[in-house]
Design a protein around this motif. Structure first.
Motif, PDB file in Angstrom:
ATOM      1  N   THR A 150      -2.894   3.595  19.093  1.00  0.00           N
ATOM      2  CA  THR A 150      -2.799   4.240  17.777  1.00  0.00           C
ATOM      3  C   THR A 150      -2.095   5.596  17.882  1.00  0.00           C
ATOM      4  O   THR A 150      -1.216   5.907  17.073  1.00  0.00           O
ATOM      5  CB  THR A 150      -4.196   4.406  17.141  1.00  0.00           C
ATOM      6  OG1 THR A 150      -4.839   3.121  17.097  1.00  0.00           O
ATOM      7  CG2 THR A 150      -4.112   4.948  15.727  1.00  0.00           C
ATOM      8  N   GLU A 159       4.670   3.528  10.245  1.00  0.00           N
ATOM      9  CA  GLU A 159       3.929   3.590   8.979  1.00  0.00           C
ATOM     10  C   GLU A 159       2.443   3.324   9.200  1.00  0.00           C
ATOM     11  O   GLU A 159       2.076   2.437   9.970  1.00  0.00           O
ATOM     12  CB  GLU A 159       4.468   2.549   7.996  1.00  0.00           C
ATOM     13  CG  GLU A 159       5.784   2.924   7.342  1.00  0.00           C
ATOM     14  CD  GLU A 159       6.218   1.843   6.361  1.00  0.00           C
ATOM     15  OE1 GLU A 159       5.379   1.433   5.530  1.00  0.00           O
ATOM     16  OE2 GLU A 159       7.371   1.394   6.449  1.00  0.00           O
ATOM     17  N   LYS A 160       1.609   4.094   8.479  1.00  0.00           N
ATOM     18  CA  LYS A 160       0.148   3.981   8.651  1.00  0.00           C
ATOM     19  C   LYS A 160      -0.352   2.552   8.364  1.00  0.00           C
ATOM     20  O   LYS A 160      -1.177   2.024   9.096  1.00  0.00           O
ATOM     21  CB  LYS A 160      -0.579   4.964   7.715  1.00  0.00           C
ATOM     22  CG  LYS A 160      -0.365   6.434   8.055  1.00  0.00           C
ATOM     23  CD  LYS A 160      -1.321   6.904   9.137  1.00  0.00           C
ATOM     24  CE  LYS A 160      -1.443   8.420   9.208  1.00  0.00           C
ATOM     25  NZ  LYS A 160      -0.204   9.137   9.454  1.00  0.00           N
ATOM     26  N   LYS A 161       0.178   1.942   7.297  1.00  0.00           N
ATOM     27  CA  LYS A 161      -0.297   0.579   6.961  1.00  0.00           C
ATOM     28  C   LYS A 161       0.140  -0.432   8.021  1.00  0.00           C
ATOM     29  O   LYS A 161      -0.554  -1.408   8.291  1.00  0.00           O
ATOM     30  CB  LYS A 161       0.171   0.157   5.563  1.00  0.00           C
ATOM     31  CG  LYS A 161       1.662   0.120   5.350  1.00  0.00           C
ATOM     32  CD  LYS A 161       1.981  -0.299   3.922  1.00  0.00           C
ATOM     33  CE  LYS A 161       3.492  -0.321   3.697  1.00  0.00           C
ATOM     34  NZ  LYS A 161       3.841  -0.610   2.307  1.00  0.00           N
ATOM     35  N   MET A 162       1.284  -0.168   8.653  1.00  0.00           N
ATOM     36  CA  MET A 162       1.774  -1.028   9.734  1.00  0.00           C
ATOM     37  C   MET A 162       0.866  -0.894  10.966  1.00  0.00           C
ATOM     38  O   MET A 162       0.522  -1.885  11.612  1.00  0.00           O
ATOM     39  CB  MET A 162       3.210  -0.635  10.100  1.00  0.00           C
ATOM     40  CG  MET A 162       3.965  -1.694  10.848  1.00  0.00           C
ATOM     41  SD  MET A 162       4.388  -3.083   9.787  1.00  0.00           S
ATOM     42  CE  MET A 162       5.881  -2.468   9.026  1.00  0.00           C
ATOM     43  N   PHE A 164      -2.275   0.058  10.897  1.00  0.00           N
ATOM     44  CA  PHE A 164      -3.552  -0.567  10.565  1.00  0.00           C
ATOM     45  C   PHE A 164      -3.462  -2.092  10.711  1.00  0.00           C
ATOM     46  O   PHE A 164      -4.358  -2.723  11.277  1.00  0.00           O
ATOM     47  CB  PHE A 164      -3.991  -0.203   9.142  1.00  0.00           C
ATOM     48  CG  PHE A 164      -5.253  -0.899   8.723  1.00  0.00           C
ATOM     49  CD1 PHE A 164      -6.486  -0.525   9.261  1.00  0.00           C
ATOM     50  CD2 PHE A 164      -5.219  -1.966   7.825  1.00  0.00           C
ATOM     51  CE1 PHE A 164      -7.650  -1.182   8.898  1.00  0.00           C
ATOM     52  CE2 PHE A 164      -6.381  -2.631   7.462  1.00  0.00           C
ATOM     53  CZ  PHE A 164      -7.598  -2.232   7.994  1.00  0.00           C
ATOM     54  N   GLY A 165      -2.380  -2.688  10.210  1.00  0.00           N
ATOM     55  CA  GLY A 165      -2.180  -4.140  10.316  1.00  0.00           C
ATOM     56  C   GLY A 165      -2.154  -4.597  11.762  1.00  0.00           C
ATOM     57  O   GLY A 165      -2.785  -5.594  12.136  1.00  0.00           O
ATOM     58  N   PHE A 168      -5.727  -4.070  13.249  1.00  0.00           N
ATOM     59  CA  PHE A 168      -6.691  -4.989  12.634  1.00  0.00           C
ATOM     60  C   PHE A 168      -6.525  -6.390  13.239  1.00  0.00           C
ATOM     61  O   PHE A 168      -7.515  -7.055  13.567  1.00  0.00           O
ATOM     62  CB  PHE A 168      -6.486  -5.030  11.115  1.00  0.00           C
ATOM     63  CG  PHE A 168      -7.548  -5.818  10.391  1.00  0.00           C
ATOM     64  CD1 PHE A 168      -8.819  -5.284  10.181  1.00  0.00           C
ATOM     65  CD2 PHE A 168      -7.283  -7.104   9.911  1.00  0.00           C
ATOM     66  CE1 PHE A 168      -9.799  -6.007   9.518  1.00  0.00           C
ATOM     67  CE2 PHE A 168      -8.257  -7.837   9.254  1.00  0.00           C
ATOM     68  CZ  PHE A 168      -9.521  -7.286   9.060  1.00  0.00           C
TER      69      PHE A 168
END
Length: 243
Positions: A150, A159-162, A164-165, A168
């Motif tokens: 991370t 990108e933060k959402k990338m 996280f994906g 996850f």
């Protein structure tokens, strides 16, 4: 329980890296050394004796199978992990070597890293269904890896959402491996062989972590202490498990 603990270890590592942004590499490396020792101990104390103890007597009635030696599958696991690390660049034991530009930015999603890391985590889930202690070992192993990955992605301006994906999906892989081991006839029939491959993978990773988590291969007191603590914790957990 074994589903939850491995999943949350990755998510916790991701959240700590995202919000606390730990900067001291030394502390993360000490955590890695502890996780490597803990994982190696669980492998040697539990998984390995279990593999050789059972022998080859769990085949079906009327079926005379000639199974290959367990040791061969352990070697396959070691070789498989070496191949995986060619693609993941050693992310499984805390090394992230991905090319970034001069500003340390990452322009492409590192798919090879993602696929190899997920495959590695998926396989680690297979022996967990028969050994809850191993779930703790994998969780302790994945926690610092999640922090390191991370931090790298954040610093590489991903990108933060990338991020996280990515994390996850990585978090889901080990519980998915455990689920498949419980549901698939193939996984149950060849559970010994699959476990042996995972033992090979864990051998390679844990020993690499122990010997590589220090620059210049110098052993210091803090690192030795963490390794001894990892060994002792695994030993007492196994003693408690066997009684």
């Amino acid at each position: 329980m074994q589903y939850i603990i491995t999943f949350f270890a990755v998510i916790a590592g991701f959240l700590i890296a995202l919000f606390l942004k730990p900067q001291k590499k030394k502390n993360i490396k000490l955590l890695l050394a502890f996780s490597g020792a803990f994982l190696l101990s669980l492998t040697v104390l539990h998984l390995l004796p279990e593999l050789f103890q059972e022998g080859h007597h769990h085949h079906h009635e009327g079926e005379h199978e000639h199974r290959l030696p367990v040791g061969l599958f352990i070697m396959i696991g070691i070789l498989f992990q070496i191949v995986l690390e060619f693609f993941s660049k050693g992310a499984e034991h805390g090394h992230v070597h991905i090319h970034t530009d001069k500003n340390d930015e990452l322009h492409h999603i590192p798919w090879l890293l993602f696929v190899s890391l997920c495959l590695h985590a998926l396989l680690e889930g297979f022996p967990i269904q028969e050994n809850t202690n191993l779930a703790y070992g994998i969780a302790v192993h994945h926690f610092p890896i999640a922090i390191i990955l991370t931090l790298f992605f954040v610093n590489a301006k991903m990108e933060k959402k990338m991020i996280f994906g990515f994390m996850f999906a990585f978090a889901l892989m080990t519980p998915l491996g455990t689920f498949l081991a419980e549901q698939m006839h193939f996984a149950q029939h060849y559970s010994k062989e699959i476990s042996a491959v995972v033992v090979g993978i864990l051998f390679h990773i844990s020993s690499t972590i122990i010997f590589e988590s220090n620059e210049g291969h110098k052993f210091n007191l803090a690192k030795i202490t963490m390794i001894v603590l990892g060994f002792l914790l695994a030993f007492f957990m196994e003693m408690g498990h066997s009684h």
